[in-house]
Scaffold this motif. Structure first.
Motif, PDB file in Angstrom:
ATOM      1  N   UNK A   1      -4.961   6.654  -1.807  1.00 53.35           N
ATOM      2  CA  UNK A   1      -4.495   6.617  -3.192  1.00 53.35           C
ATOM      3  C   UNK A   1      -4.961   7.850  -3.961  1.00 53.35           C
ATOM      4  N   UNK A   2      -6.218   8.232  -3.760  1.00 55.27           N
ATOM      5  CA  UNK A   2      -6.730   9.429  -4.425  1.00 55.27           C
ATOM      6  C   UNK A   2      -5.973  10.660  -3.937  1.00 55.27           C
ATOM      7  N   UNK A   3      -5.671  10.718  -2.649  1.00 56.59           N
ATOM      8  CA  UNK A   3      -4.994  11.886  -2.079  1.00 56.59           C
ATOM      9  C   UNK A   3      -3.613  12.087  -2.692  1.00 56.59           C
ATOM     10  N   UNK A   4      -2.846  11.017  -2.852  1.00 59.98           N
ATOM     11  CA  UNK A   4      -1.489  11.176  -3.381  1.00 59.98           C
ATOM     12  C   UNK A   4      -1.501  11.507  -4.869  1.00 59.98           C
TER      13      UNK A   4
ATOM     14  N   UNK B   1      10.801   0.322  -6.135  1.00 61.58           N
ATOM     15  CA  UNK B   1       9.612  -0.236  -5.486  1.00 61.58           C
ATOM     16  C   UNK B   1       8.860  -1.186  -6.416  1.00 61.58           C
ATOM     17  N   UNK B   2       8.725  -0.800  -7.673  1.00 64.44           N
ATOM     18  CA  UNK B   2       8.036  -1.662  -8.645  1.00 64.44           C
ATOM     19  C   UNK B   2       8.781  -2.984  -8.791  1.00 64.44           C
TER      20      UNK B   2
ATOM     21  N   UNK C   1       0.826  -1.210   0.000  1.00 64.99           N
ATOM     22  CA  UNK C   1       0.000   0.000   0.000  1.00 64.99           C
ATOM     23  C   UNK C   1       0.861   1.262   0.000  1.00 64.99           C
ATOM     24  N   UNK C   2       1.882   1.297   0.871  1.00 60.69           N
ATOM     25  CA  UNK C   2       2.751   2.468   0.937  1.00 60.69           C
ATOM     26  C   UNK C   2       3.544   2.640  -0.357  1.00 60.69           C
ATOM     27  N   UNK C   3       3.993   1.534  -0.924  1.00 59.04           N
ATOM     28  CA  UNK C   3       4.761   1.610  -2.165  1.00 59.04           C
ATOM     29  C   UNK C   3       3.899   2.124  -3.309  1.00 59.04           C
ATOM     30  N   UNK C   4       2.669   1.644  -3.392  1.00 60.37           N
ATOM     31  CA  UNK C   4       1.757   2.093  -4.444  1.00 60.37           C
ATOM     32  C   UNK C   4       1.491   3.589  -4.313  1.00 60.37           C
ATOM     33  N   UNK C   5       1.420   4.082  -3.079  1.00 59.34           N
ATOM     34  CA  UNK C   5       1.172   5.518  -2.882  1.00 59.34           C
ATOM     35  C   UNK C   5       2.300   6.354  -3.482  1.00 59.34           C
ATOM     36  N   UNK C   6       3.539   5.911  -3.326  1.00 61.02           N
ATOM     37  CA  UNK C   6       4.682   6.631  -3.894  1.00 61.02           C
ATOM     38  C   UNK C   6       4.651   6.569  -5.421  1.00 61.02           C
ATOM     39  N   UNK C   7       4.320   5.393  -5.952  1.00 60.51           N
ATOM     40  CA  UNK C   7       4.280   5.208  -7.408  1.00 60.51           C
ATOM     41  C   UNK C   7       3.216   6.102  -8.034  1.00 60.51           C
TER      42      UNK C   7
ATOM     43  N   UNK D   1       0.402  -2.614 -11.353  1.00 64.23           N
ATOM     44  CA  UNK D   1       0.732  -2.907  -9.961  1.00 64.23           C
ATOM     45  C   UNK D   1      -0.453  -2.763  -9.014  1.00 64.23           C
ATOM     46  N   UNK D   2      -1.333  -1.788  -9.255  1.00 67.99           N
ATOM     47  CA  UNK D   2      -2.466  -1.590  -8.354  1.00 67.99           C
ATOM     48  C   UNK D   2      -3.392  -2.807  -8.390  1.00 67.99           C
TER      49      UNK D   2
END
Length: 612
Positions: free
Chosen positions: A255-258, A287-288, A73-79, A353-354
């Protein structure tokens, strides 16, 4: 320790292989993950243990409990934040409504269509089918971007695919969360009544947190309240803070916020934005690489055997060849996109990835809850991800050529250097229908270019960013016009193959001006026009004019006049069809001149008797 180091090493190796073969990195990453996971357990291990076990099973494993999914979850937020940074409003002037429909109407069609097909092909419950269809709504930017980098497409087509891939990720995740919550509570009426409230909370808190923190981060960066060496890590921690805090107020709104935060920062005047983007790009690659190997390794052989039947092929075929085209064509009805462009967009719909990350998370949780058919969620989604990536990566270039969306001739112009005379020339070219991009590492020059409505990038010429830039796919002319002759020569040597297929030019040096008979073939404009002269001419008369030509002799006469006049610089020949041809100082292969052509020049206006 060995497993962690191995994942990073194998991930970067996969990225390098993908770069060499010009394919999305997700393909070798998933294959490596399957190799060190279920395949190694089945064929290369005596005790049936995986080489890499992502989740702690009581004896070995990297992440205990739900640790893997928190990391995902944290990694996806950065991506997704990095993806949001790359979105520019100017890219969607012509296709904004199309993108809006694709992430709304297109998502709805995929959601219901995918669920119906899954239900009648695999005979799963409607709840599980709708969760599957929610997860395949997304078209991952981590997969589409490498495809777009390697295929020169028409600008509107690449813009649609790029924006859809980034914006639809949080939407698909949101729908998947709502379906998952519905399944978890048993689908009672109480949940149904509050579903819209939860949806509204996610939109409200996601956009609010993203917008607010983006402006706060912009303020502290532009006011130099953060030391340079802490800029990247402070930005990273802010992204993680926004994701977590938004998630606390409204579950799965992070996810929407980032994405919103990235979009706001990407379209604002932010100091060091390019440096921030470079850091996030490098972090996203790492991360990917880790994520896809971990998620693929987490699949078991039993999961894979669930798909060993014809039903899988039928489901894949309908999703890719029926539902995706239906969603695209209905979403693009009434748009300016042509049928061939719509068809290509229909063809390119790889998942990323999501979809893979959330499928692994929800699939495991529903299996623990004893939900019937939940074991199909992860393998079915991974089948769609791997299948669409393999299909699009291997056929996109061929299909683009067949459908006519492949740019056979690149007419765009890349100008290295954004000084005043470069901006004047770029503005003239843009007003004559040419796609112009100026690059400079001077932010002031970039801002002045943007004020003129020009596309400008703050880029270091020695970085690799230019070669990966999707927006430069249609560039076929290179004009190096900086004050530094070494940079101009370096630009020609490094980028002429990629950006100068129709012509690469640079300003001549003072030494080359002295030797008239030894002008370089790539010399730009007249053999007497260096940076100093262009700067001085623009300071006196920043005006570009046109003179109708009678014939080749008339052209030669005017070139002699401009060479001897310190207040005039010849730039282009405009032919009878309005096409502009760059004048070279070498001037040995002048364009065919006739009475319908014009000489385009910079500087003072010539008198009638001088040009007759």
């Amino acid at each position: 320790m060995l497993e962690l180091a191995g994942i990073i090493i194998l991930g970067i190796l996969a990225q390098w292989v993908a770069w060499r073969l010009k394919i999305p990195a997700i393909l070798p990453l998933i294959l490596i993950g399957l190799l060190v996971g279920p395949i190694s357990a089945e064929f290369f291990s005596e005790d049936g243990a995986k080489w890499i076990e992502p989740i702690w099973n009581g004896e070995k494993g990297l992440f205990p409990g739900d640790g893997l999914y928190y990391f995902v979850s944290l990694a996806i937020s950065v991506i997704l934040f990095e993806g949001g940074l790359t979105l520019k409003r100017d890219e969607i002037r012509n296709v904004g409504p199309v993108i809006t429909k694709l992430i709304t109407l297109g998502a709805i069609i995929t959601f219901f269509g995918g669920a119906i097909v899954a239900h009648y092909v695999f005979y799963l419950s409607w709840e599980v089918c709708f969760l599957f269809s929610a997860l395949i709504i997304v078209t991952g930017p981590t997969v589409i971007t490498p495809i777009l980098r390697n295929i020169p497409l028409k600008k509107d087509v690449s813009a649609v695919l790029k924006w859809e891939g980034i914006l639809i990720d949080p939407i698909g995740a949101l729908v998947a969360v709502l379906v998952f919550e519905f399944i978890s509570v048993g689908g009672d009426s109480g949940f149904t009544k509050t579903a819209f409230i939860e949806f509204g909370k996610i939109i409200l808190f996601g956009t609010t947190f993203g917008f607010t923190f983006a402006h706060a981060l912009k303020f502290v960066i532009n006011k130099n309240l953060i030391p340079h060496y802490l800029l990247n890590v402070v930005s990273l921690s802010t992204v993680l803070l926004v994701f977590v805090e938004s998630d606390i107020f409204a579950h799965e709104s992070g996810l929407l916020a980032v994405v919103v935060m990235g979009m706001v920062l990407g379209n604002s005047k932010l100091q060091n934005r390019k440096e921030l983007l470079y850091f996030k790009e490098s972090l996203s690659v790492l991360l990917i690489s880790i994520l896809f190997i971990l998620l693929a390794a987490n699949i078991s052989v039993d999961d894979m055997m669930l798909l060993y039947n014809w039903n899988t092929a039928v489901l894949f075929g309908i999703v890719v060849f029926v539902i995706r085209p239906l969603a695209v064509f209905l979403s693009t009805t009434g748009s300016k996109l042509k049928t061939n462009e719509k068809t290509f967009i229909s063809w390119v719909g790889p998942r990323g990835i999501v979809a893979a990350g959330i499928a692994s998370l929800f699939g495991t949780k529903l299996i623990k809850q004893g939900v019937e058919g939940a074991e199909y969620i992860t393998p079915l989604v991974f089948m769609i991800v791997l299948g669409t990536v393999l299909l699009n990566a291997t056929t996109a270039r061929f299909v683009a050529k067949i459908l006519g969306v492949f740019l056979t001739k690149s007419e765009g112009i890349l100008i290295i250097g954004a000084s005043k005379f470069a901006r004047v020339i770029g503005h003239y070219l843009e007003s004559n229908g040419r796609h112009v991009v100026l690059i400079d590492n001077n932010q002031t020059n970039i801002e002045k270019s943007l004020e003129l409505g020009l596309e400008a990038l703050n880029v270091n010429i020695y970085s690799e960013t230019l070669t990966d830039n999707i927006e430069l796919n249609d560039v076929g002319y290179l004009m190096a016009m900086t004050a530094n002759s070494d940079i101009n020569k370096y630009a020609i040597d490094k980028f002429s193959k990629q950006f100068g297929e129709n012509g690469s030019f640079r300003l001549v040096t003072r030494e080359e001006i002295k030797n008239i008979n030894d002008n370089p073939k790539e010399g730009l404009f007249s053999h007497t026009d260096d940076f100093v002269k262009l700067t001085e001419v623009t300071r006196k008369n920043p005006v570009i004019s046109e003179i109708p030509l009678k014939d080749k002799d008339h052209y030669d006469k005017l070139i002699k006049i401009t060479n001897s006049d310190d207040d005039i610089v010849p730039l282009f020949v405009k032919d009878e069809e309005g096409e502009l041809h760059i004048i070279s100082s070498y001037n040995k292969d002048a364009n065919k001149i006739n009475k319908n052509c014009s000489l385009v020049y910079l500087g003072k206006t010539l008198k009638a008797e001088e040009v007759s």
